[in-house]
Design a protein around this motif. Structure first.
Motif, PDB file in Angstrom:
ATOM      1  N   UNK A   1       0.940  -1.290  -0.059  1.00  0.00           N
ATOM      2  CA  UNK A   1       0.004  -0.059   0.137  1.00  0.00           C
ATOM      3  C   UNK A   1       0.866   1.246  -0.053  1.00  0.00           C
ATOM      4  N   UNK A   2       0.608   2.100  -0.833  1.00  0.00           N
ATOM      5  CA  UNK A   2       1.568   3.338  -0.871  1.00  0.00           C
ATOM      6  C   UNK A   2       1.124   4.379   0.447  1.00  0.00           C
ATOM      7  N   UNK A   3       2.299   5.103   0.968  1.00  0.00           N
ATOM      8  CA  UNK A   3       2.086   5.960   1.916  1.00  0.00           C
ATOM      9  C   UNK A   3       1.659   7.382   1.318  1.00  0.00           C
ATOM     10  N   UNK A   4       0.510   7.897   1.736  1.00  0.00           N
ATOM     11  CA  UNK A   4       0.359   9.280   1.328  1.00  0.00           C
ATOM     12  C   UNK A   4       1.281  10.335   1.928  1.00  0.00           C
ATOM     13  N   UNK A   5       1.836  10.942   1.061  1.00  0.00           N
ATOM     14  CA  UNK A   5       2.830  12.057   1.533  1.00  0.00           C
ATOM     15  C   UNK A   5       2.066  13.377   1.681  1.00  0.00           C
ATOM     16  N   UNK A   6       1.819  14.143   2.832  1.00  0.00           N
ATOM     17  CA  UNK A   6       0.923  15.052   2.587  1.00  0.00           C
ATOM     18  C   UNK A   6       1.336  16.363   1.692  1.00  0.00           C
ATOM     19  N   UNK A   7       2.649  16.516   1.822  1.00  0.00           N
ATOM     20  CA  UNK A   7       3.150  17.739   0.674  1.00  0.00           C
ATOM     21  C   UNK A   7       2.995  17.259  -0.678  1.00  0.00           C
ATOM     22  N   UNK A   8       3.056  16.048  -0.830  1.00  0.00           N
ATOM     23  CA  UNK A   8       2.923  15.840  -2.209  1.00  0.00           C
ATOM     24  C   UNK A   8       1.433  15.563  -2.583  1.00  0.00           C
ATOM     25  N   UNK A   9       0.699  15.344  -1.907  1.00  0.00           N
ATOM     26  CA  UNK A   9      -1.047  15.178  -2.055  1.00  0.00           C
ATOM     27  C   UNK A   9      -1.358  16.749  -2.122  1.00  0.00           C
ATOM     28  N   UNK A  10      -0.690  17.570  -1.402  1.00  0.00           N
ATOM     29  CA  UNK A  10      -1.064  18.962  -1.312  1.00  0.00           C
ATOM     30  C   UNK A  10      -0.961  19.526  -2.651  1.00  0.00           C
ATOM     31  N   UNK A  11       0.327  19.014  -3.433  1.00  0.00           N
ATOM     32  CA  UNK A  11       0.597  19.583  -4.442  1.00  0.00           C
ATOM     33  C   UNK A  11      -0.180  19.057  -5.814  1.00  0.00           C
ATOM     34  N   UNK A  12      -0.692  17.543  -5.506  1.00  0.00           N
ATOM     35  CA  UNK A  12      -1.469  17.127  -6.547  1.00  0.00           C
ATOM     36  C   UNK A  12      -3.006  17.730  -6.466  1.00  0.00           C
ATOM     37  N   UNK A  13      -3.315  17.999  -5.187  1.00  0.00           N
ATOM     38  CA  UNK A  13      -4.670  18.773  -5.161  1.00  0.00           C
ATOM     39  C   UNK A  13      -4.811  20.003  -5.572  1.00  0.00           C
ATOM     40  N   UNK A  14      -3.586  20.718  -5.505  1.00  0.00           N
ATOM     41  CA  UNK A  14      -3.537  22.187  -6.207  1.00  0.00           C
ATOM     42  C   UNK A  14      -3.534  22.132  -7.481  1.00  0.00           C
ATOM     43  N   UNK A  15      -3.530  21.099  -8.309  1.00  0.00           N
ATOM     44  CA  UNK A  15      -3.805  20.933  -9.922  1.00  0.00           C
ATOM     45  C   UNK A  15      -5.065  21.429 -10.242  1.00  0.00           C
ATOM     46  N   UNK A  16      -6.150  21.259  -9.119  1.00  0.00           N
ATOM     47  CA  UNK A  16      -7.348  21.569  -9.504  1.00  0.00           C
ATOM     48  C   UNK A  16      -7.535  23.181  -9.361  1.00  0.00           C
ATOM     49  N   UNK A  17      -8.040  23.592 -10.391  1.00  0.00           N
ATOM     50  CA  UNK A  17      -8.153  25.240 -10.328  1.00  0.00           C
ATOM     51  C   UNK A  17      -9.479  25.405  -9.943  1.00  0.00           C
ATOM     52  N   UNK A  18      -9.790  26.484  -9.012  1.00  0.00           N
ATOM     53  CA  UNK A  18     -10.722  26.745  -8.439  1.00  0.00           C
ATOM     54  C   UNK A  18     -11.089  28.506  -8.553  1.00  0.00           C
ATOM     55  N   UNK A  19     -12.158  29.009  -7.940  1.00  0.00           N
ATOM     56  CA  UNK A  19     -12.558  30.314  -7.824  1.00  0.00           C
ATOM     57  C   UNK A  19     -12.010  30.713  -6.537  1.00  0.00           C
ATOM     58  N   UNK A  20     -12.156  31.853  -5.981  1.00  0.00           N
ATOM     59  CA  UNK A  20     -11.661  32.304  -4.578  1.00  0.00           C
ATOM     60  C   UNK A  20     -12.767  33.045  -3.964  1.00  0.00           C
ATOM     61  N   UNK A  21     -12.873  32.557  -2.765  1.00  0.00           N
ATOM     62  CA  UNK A  21     -14.309  33.262  -2.024  1.00  0.00           C
ATOM     63  C   UNK A  21     -13.609  33.798  -0.707  1.00  0.00           C
ATOM     64  N   UNK A  22     -14.299  34.946  -0.143  1.00  0.00           N
ATOM     65  CA  UNK A  22     -14.051  35.155   1.339  1.00  0.00           C
ATOM     66  C   UNK A  22     -15.483  34.981   2.146  1.00  0.00           C
ATOM     67  N   UNK A  23     -15.530  34.304   3.165  1.00  0.00           N
ATOM     68  CA  UNK A  23     -16.563  33.959   3.818  1.00  0.00           C
ATOM     69  C   UNK A  23     -16.433  34.539   5.329  1.00  0.00           C
ATOM     70  N   UNK A  24     -17.761  35.179   5.469  1.00  0.00           N
ATOM     71  CA  UNK A  24     -17.548  36.269   6.664  1.00  0.00           C
ATOM     72  C   UNK A  24     -18.841  35.758   7.600  1.00  0.00           C
ATOM     73  N   UNK A  25     -18.688  35.992   8.754  1.00  0.00           N
ATOM     74  CA  UNK A  25     -19.560  35.938   9.821  1.00  0.00           C
ATOM     75  C   UNK A  25     -19.565  36.817  10.858  1.00  0.00           C
TER      76      UNK A  25
END
Ligand SMILES: Cc1cc2nc3c(=O)[nH]c(=O)nc-3n(C[C@H](O)[C@H](O)[C@H](O)COP(=O)(O)O)c2cc1C
Length: 168
Positions: A1-25
């Motif tokens: 079973x492969x070990x998930x390396x958080x820094x590498x996972x973060x890089x992979x997740x960052x390939x997903x382009x998103x919009x940006x919000x500011x959420x207030x309360x």
């Protein structure tokens, strides 16, 4: 079973382009809170539901954990400074910014792509984040180019972005 390396996972997740919000309360004492978030997504039209997630370690977690309402601001390309301001921990994020009072007192910014005033429908455990499900009670939208986030950087499309730039 492969070990998930958080820094590498973060890089992979960052390939997903998103919009940006500011959420207030706002808390019971009327203190304003706001956080830059790209975890926002639409969920359902009927009923009108959206979601986003907040890190348990966020300075604003206590306020969002207790609030009944929040406002989502979908940012335009002209609002990168606002996105940066609300992406850092701090007590004076709202200093010098004009806001209006929205549903339940949640601060509203003008001139966004859209804002959604929401009532908290549910909160879910999400590992090191809490997932907020919000019911949209009212909203406003207007025409601007969007602010995007991709590979850890702000980006643009449309008239302000590379997609429509003339060749040099
Ligand atoms: C583009 C962008 C998107 C972000 N999205 C999220 C998010 O969805 N959830 C989250 O918890 N933090 C997110 N952050 C980080 C928070 O904005 C940052 O931790 C901020 O300091 C939180 O404010 P607080 O500590 O006052 O609560 C994002 C930061 C950036 C620059």
């Amino acid at each position: 079973m492969s070990v998930i390396e958080p820094a590498e996972l973060r890089k992979a997740l960052g390939r997903f382009a998103t919009g940006v919000t500011v959420i207030t309360t706002v808390d019971a004492e009327g203190r304003k809170y706001g956080v830059t978030a790209n975890s926002y997504n639409s969920v359902s039209l009927d009923p009108p539901l959206i979601l986003w997630s907040l890190a348990r370690t966020a300075g604003s977690m206590r306020a969002f954990a207790a609030c009944e309402t929040f406002a989502v601001h979908i940012l335009g390309a002209h609002q990168e400074d606002l996105a940066k301001r609300f992406a850092v921990r701090g007590d004076d994020k709202f200093a010098g910014i004009v806001t209006r009072e929205g549903l339940g007192g949640a601060p509203l910014f003008d001139d966004c792509l859209a804002h959604l005033e929401c009532r908290v429908e549910n909160r879910f455990e999400g590992g090191d984040h809490v997932i907020f499900l919000g019911r949209v009670i009212s909203f406003e939208a207007c025409d601007h180019d969007p602010l995007l986030f991709h590979l850890g950087r702000f980006a643009r499309v449309g008239a302000d972005g590379p997609a429509r730039q003339e060749p040099a």
